[in-house]
Write a protein that holds these residues in place. Structure first.
Motif, PDB file in Angstrom:
ATOM      1  N   LEU A   1      40.186 107.209  59.629  1.00 16.65           N
ATOM      2  CA  LEU A   1      41.264 107.239  58.640  1.00 16.65           C
ATOM      3  C   LEU A   1      41.128 106.098  57.637  1.00 16.65           C
ATOM      4  O   LEU A   1      41.344 106.280  56.428  1.00 16.65           O
ATOM      5  CB  LEU A   1      42.620 107.164  59.345  1.00 16.65           C
ATOM      6  CG  LEU A   1      43.009 108.419  60.131  1.00 16.65           C
ATOM      7  CD1 LEU A   1      44.120 108.106  61.128  1.00 16.65           C
ATOM      8  CD2 LEU A   1      43.453 109.539  59.183  1.00 16.65           C
ATOM      9  N   ILE A   2      40.772 104.914  58.134  1.00 15.93           N
ATOM     10  CA  ILE A   2      40.579 103.761  57.234  1.00 15.93           C
ATOM     11  C   ILE A   2      39.432 104.042  56.265  1.00 15.93           C
ATOM     12  O   ILE A   2      39.540 103.780  55.053  1.00 15.93           O
ATOM     13  CB  ILE A   2      40.324 102.479  58.047  1.00 15.93           C
ATOM     14  CG1 ILE A   2      41.602 102.057  58.794  1.00 15.93           C
ATOM     15  CG2 ILE A   2      39.844 101.339  57.148  1.00 15.93           C
ATOM     16  CD1 ILE A   2      41.396 100.988  59.842  1.00 15.93           C
ATOM     17  N   MET A   3      38.346 104.579  56.775  1.00 18.30           N
ATOM     18  CA  MET A   3      37.193 104.888  55.914  1.00 18.30           C
ATOM     19  C   MET A   3      37.564 105.945  54.868  1.00 18.30           C
ATOM     20  O   MET A   3      37.157 105.857  53.706  1.00 18.30           O
ATOM     21  CB  MET A   3      36.026 105.376  56.770  1.00 18.30           C
ATOM     22  CG  MET A   3      35.393 104.277  57.611  1.00 18.30           C
ATOM     23  SD  MET A   3      34.303 104.899  58.911  1.00 18.30           S
ATOM     24  CE  MET A   3      32.956 105.575  57.930  1.00 18.30           C
ATOM     25  N   ARG A   4      38.358 106.925  55.279  1.00 20.61           N
ATOM     26  CA  ARG A   4      38.778 107.964  54.333  1.00 20.61           C
ATOM     27  C   ARG A   4      39.629 107.372  53.212  1.00 20.61           C
ATOM     28  O   ARG A   4      39.474 107.734  52.044  1.00 20.61           O
ATOM     29  CB  ARG A   4      39.569 109.045  55.074  1.00 20.61           C
ATOM     30  CG  ARG A   4      39.971 110.210  54.187  1.00 20.61           C
ATOM     31  CD  ARG A   4      40.774 111.247  54.962  1.00 20.61           C
ATOM     32  NE  ARG A   4      40.023 111.791  56.075  1.00 20.61           N
ATOM     33  CZ  ARG A   4      40.520 112.641  56.959  1.00 20.61           C
ATOM     34  NH1 ARG A   4      41.788 113.027  56.853  1.00 20.61           N
ATOM     35  NH2 ARG A   4      39.783 113.120  57.949  1.00 20.61           N
ATOM     36  N   GLU A   5      40.535 106.439  53.572  1.00 18.53           N
ATOM     37  CA  GLU A   5      41.376 105.820  52.557  1.00 18.53           C
ATOM     38  C   GLU A   5      40.572 104.912  51.632  1.00 18.53           C
ATOM     39  O   GLU A   5      40.831 104.865  50.422  1.00 18.53           O
ATOM     40  CB  GLU A   5      42.525 105.046  53.224  1.00 18.53           C
ATOM     41  CG  GLU A   5      43.425 104.277  52.271  1.00 18.53           C
ATOM     42  CD  GLU A   5      44.122 105.148  51.229  1.00 18.53           C
ATOM     43  OE1 GLU A   5      44.720 104.565  50.307  1.00 18.53           O
ATOM     44  OE2 GLU A   5      44.071 106.397  51.330  1.00 18.53           O
ATOM     45  N   LYS A   6      39.606 104.192  52.195  1.00 17.71           N
ATOM     46  CA  LYS A   6      38.737 103.357  51.344  1.00 17.71           C
ATOM     47  C   LYS A   6      38.000 104.222  50.329  1.00 17.71           C
ATOM     48  O   LYS A   6      37.892 103.861  49.149  1.00 17.71           O
ATOM     49  CB  LYS A   6      37.735 102.583  52.217  1.00 17.71           C
ATOM     50  CG  LYS A   6      38.361 101.418  52.994  1.00 17.71           C
ATOM     51  CD  LYS A   6      37.380 100.803  53.979  1.00 17.71           C
ATOM     52  CE  LYS A   6      36.266 100.080  53.263  1.00 17.71           C
ATOM     53  NZ  LYS A   6      35.337  99.432  54.211  1.00 17.71           N
ATOM     54  N   GLU A   7      37.503 105.367  50.772  1.00 17.61           N
ATOM     55  CA  GLU A   7      36.794 106.286  49.880  1.00 17.61           C
ATOM     56  C   GLU A   7      37.738 106.863  48.831  1.00 17.61           C
ATOM     57  O   GLU A   7      37.378 106.997  47.657  1.00 17.61           O
ATOM     58  CB  GLU A   7      36.153 107.408  50.706  1.00 17.61           C
ATOM     59  CG  GLU A   7      35.384 108.436  49.897  1.00 17.61           C
ATOM     60  CD  GLU A   7      34.218 107.844  49.125  1.00 17.61           C
ATOM     61  OE1 GLU A   7      33.835 108.443  48.102  1.00 17.61           O
ATOM     62  OE2 GLU A   7      33.686 106.788  49.534  1.00 17.61           O
ATOM     63  N   ARG A   8      38.949 107.218  49.234  1.00 16.45           N
ATOM     64  CA  ARG A   8      39.924 107.762  48.284  1.00 16.45           C
ATOM     65  C   ARG A   8      40.234 106.757  47.191  1.00 16.45           C
ATOM     66  O   ARG A   8      40.293 107.101  46.003  1.00 16.45           O
ATOM     67  CB  ARG A   8      41.222 108.148  49.024  1.00 16.45           C
ATOM     68  CG  ARG A   8      42.241 108.904  48.169  1.00 16.45           C
ATOM     69  CD  ARG A   8      43.625 108.914  48.786  1.00 16.45           C
ATOM     70  NE  ARG A   8      44.236 107.584  48.783  1.00 16.45           N
ATOM     71  CZ  ARG A   8      44.828 107.053  47.707  1.00 16.45           C
ATOM     72  NH1 ARG A   8      44.896 107.724  46.561  1.00 16.45           N
ATOM     73  NH2 ARG A   8      45.349 105.839  47.767  1.00 16.45           N
ATOM     74  N   ARG A   9      40.393 105.485  47.594  1.00 22.75           N
ATOM     75  CA  ARG A   9      40.707 104.449  46.595  1.00 22.75           C
ATOM     76  C   ARG A   9      39.536 104.204  45.659  1.00 22.75           C
ATOM     77  O   ARG A   9      39.735 103.952  44.462  1.00 22.75           O
ATOM     78  CB  ARG A   9      41.090 103.145  47.309  1.00 22.75           C
ATOM     79  CG  ARG A   9      42.430 103.233  48.017  1.00 22.75           C
ATOM     80  CD  ARG A   9      42.851 101.903  48.636  1.00 22.75           C
ATOM     81  NE  ARG A   9      44.069 102.057  49.429  1.00 22.75           N
ATOM     82  CZ  ARG A   9      44.742 101.043  49.982  1.00 22.75           C
ATOM     83  NH1 ARG A   9      44.311  99.800  49.821  1.00 22.75           N
ATOM     84  NH2 ARG A   9      45.837 101.271  50.675  1.00 22.75           N
ATOM     85  N   ARG A  10      38.318 104.308  46.192  1.00 18.31           N
ATOM     86  CA  ARG A  10      37.129 104.135  45.326  1.00 18.31           C
ATOM     87  C   ARG A  10      37.105 105.221  44.245  1.00 18.31           C
ATOM     88  O   ARG A  10      36.811 104.958  43.086  1.00 18.31           O
ATOM     89  CB  ARG A  10      35.859 104.183  46.158  1.00 18.31           C
ATOM     90  CG  ARG A  10      35.432 102.845  46.737  1.00 18.31           C
ATOM     91  CD  ARG A  10      33.988 102.843  47.196  1.00 18.31           C
ATOM     92  NE  ARG A  10      33.788 103.722  48.357  1.00 18.31           N
ATOM     93  CZ  ARG A  10      33.882 103.322  49.608  1.00 18.31           C
ATOM     94  NH1 ARG A  10      34.208 102.080  49.884  1.00 18.31           N
ATOM     95  NH2 ARG A  10      33.666 104.180  50.606  1.00 18.31           N
ATOM     96  N   LYS A  11      37.423 106.443  44.654  1.00 12.52           N
ATOM     97  CA  LYS A  11      37.416 107.561  43.696  1.00 12.52           C
ATOM     98  C   LYS A  11      38.503 107.408  42.647  1.00 12.52           C
ATOM     99  O   LYS A  11      38.300 107.710  41.462  1.00 12.52           O
ATOM    100  CB  LYS A  11      37.585 108.887  44.449  1.00 12.52           C
ATOM    101  CG  LYS A  11      36.359 109.321  45.226  1.00 12.52           C
ATOM    102  CD  LYS A  11      36.608 110.620  45.953  1.00 12.52           C
ATOM    103  CE  LYS A  11      35.346 111.065  46.709  1.00 12.52           C
ATOM    104  NZ  LYS A  11      35.606 112.297  47.518  1.00 12.52           N
ATOM    105  N   VAL A  12      39.688 106.941  43.081  1.00 14.36           N
ATOM    106  CA  VAL A  12      40.801 106.736  42.145  1.00 14.36           C
ATOM    107  C   VAL A  12      40.439 105.697  41.097  1.00 14.36           C
ATOM    108  O   VAL A  12      40.746 105.846  39.894  1.00 14.36           O
ATOM    109  CB  VAL A  12      42.077 106.313  42.898  1.00 14.36           C
ATOM    110  CG1 VAL A  12      43.159 105.835  41.943  1.00 14.36           C
ATOM    111  CG2 VAL A  12      42.594 107.484  43.747  1.00 14.36           C
TER     112      VAL A  12
END
Length: 397
Positions: free
Chosen positions: A384-395
């Motif tokens: 979940l942490i990795m998914r959120e880090k990736e989401r923030r990178r895309k944003v």
């Protein structure tokens, strides 16, 4: 409103789950759970850290900024204020948990009692605190509980000692009754639990006449605890009081099995995870069936059980804000459950341990060890942490 709760419930929504974490906080959590995932590292690191603290090596600062910050609210009640407010911003309330362990003197028991009474006074003034909590062995000697559980005859001195334990517990429960604050009685090892259950039942009978104030804990990874829950409810019906129940799977599985093997008695632990899950879910359903007379907290990091309870609330037409029904998770864990349930309108609370860094270390080590023994928990947190880090990178593009 209730239908919307069902539609909005998405435990994979990491934006909601980690809304209150900065990029730096997220990065620290990532490396912390990576470390916790290593069983060997935990086994080696625990005694080494204990030794370093014992001889006074300056590692408290490192601990304070890593594992302590992830799982604890602060070193004092007032020191938890910021963490309480942050949870409140996500519509999650707090269970203030004074987590100092291991000291066994009358002076330390009196001080723990006084500190828990301070949490009650603080909760009375702060609507973001939904429950207080105490661990019975924080108020009396473990070996004294064990002797009573084994039905051994107490000496006059031990009887006087246990009367003080009784007085401390009664004082806390009465303060919560007077303040209209719910209080959780933590469960402990099976060989002292009968005595704790007797005390909790007595306090419920005394203080739960008008509402569920005192909540006993039922560890459903024990094969006998679903029956205990049903028996306690039957007794509550005959004596005309509300049952308070915190439903958990349990925290002492490896110790329980080891002791049972060493002492040649049947393990109290369920034979399989599936049987524990089945009893847990049946306990949730049982409480819902009698929700007018049972106040209960589903203390779980299990996604299936959390979804079951949420969907049952919807299908039964019960308000997600029903004061008899709470979800709960530990601070620093399963934020995807806590904040998404809260965003969907359900009552959610987080256990917030606090206390001086050195004194809280036994609690923190147990949390780390539990994480390595609960199948998939650490991997789930990391994913979940990795998914959120990736989401923030895309944003950020």
């Amino acid at each position: 409103m209730i239908e919307n709760s069902q539609m909005k419930l998405d435990f994979n929504n990491t934006e909601v789950a980690f809304r209150n974490k900065s990029d730096n906080d997220l990065e620290k959590a990532y490396w912390l759970f990576k470390m916790v995932a290593s069983n060997s590292l935990i086994k080696i690191g625990t005694p080494l850290t204990n030794f370093a603290l014992k001889i006074g090596l300056p590692i408290q600062g490192i601990i304070r900024n890593t594992i302590y910050k992830q799982f604890c609210g602060g070193e004092s009640i007032e020191g938890c204020a910021r963490a309480i407010t942050e949870l409140g911003a996500g519509n999650v309330t707090t269970i203030l948990d004074y987590s100092v362990e291991g000291e066994e003197s009358e002076a330390s028991f009196d001080e723990t009692c006084a500190e828990i009474l301070r949490t009650v006074a603080y909760a009375k003034k702060n609507s973001l605190i939904s429950f207080c909590v105490f661990k019975p062995t924080g108020l009396g000697r473990f070996d004294l509980f064990a002797k009573i559980d084994a039905k051994e005859t107490l000496t006059a001195a031990e009887q006087a000692e246990f009367e003080k334990v009784h007085q401390r517990i009664d004082q806390i429960c009465k303060a919560c009754y007077d303040a209209k604050i719910k209080v959780l009685v933590d469960a402990e090892h099976s060989w002292i639990q009968d005595t704790i259950d007797d005390l909790a039942r007595e306090m419920m009978e005394k203080y739960n006449k008008e509402a569920a104030i005192v909540y006993n804990t039922y560890q459903l990874y024990r094969s006998d605890k679903l029956a205990s829950l049903k028996a306690d409810f039957a007794y509550a019906q005959t004596q005309n009081f509300y049952l308070g129940a915190k439903l958990v799977r349990g925290a002492y599985m490896e110790i329980e099995r080891q002791r049972a093997g060493e002492n040649n008695y049947p393990s109290p632990i369920q034979p399989t995870k599936q049987s524990a899950d089945a009893d847990y879910n049946e306990a949730v359903t049982f409480c819902l069936d009698h929700v007018n007379r049972i106040g209960f907290m589903a203390g779980t990091h299990n996604e299936e059980s959390s979804r079951l309870l949420a969907e049952e609330l919807v299908s039964r037409g019960l308000s997600p804000k029903n004061d008899h029904i709470f979800f709960a998770q530990l601070l620093g864990m399963s934020d995807n459950l806590s904040f998404n349930l809260a965003a969907a309108g359900f009552n959610v609370a987080k256990y917030m341990p606090y206390g001086p860094v050195k004194a809280v270390m036994p609690y923190l080590f147990r949390r780390a060890q539990e994480n390595t023994s609960v199948g998939g928990q650490t991997g789930r947190e990391l994913g979940l942490i990795m998914r959120e880090k990736e989401r923030r990178r895309k944003v950020k593009g």
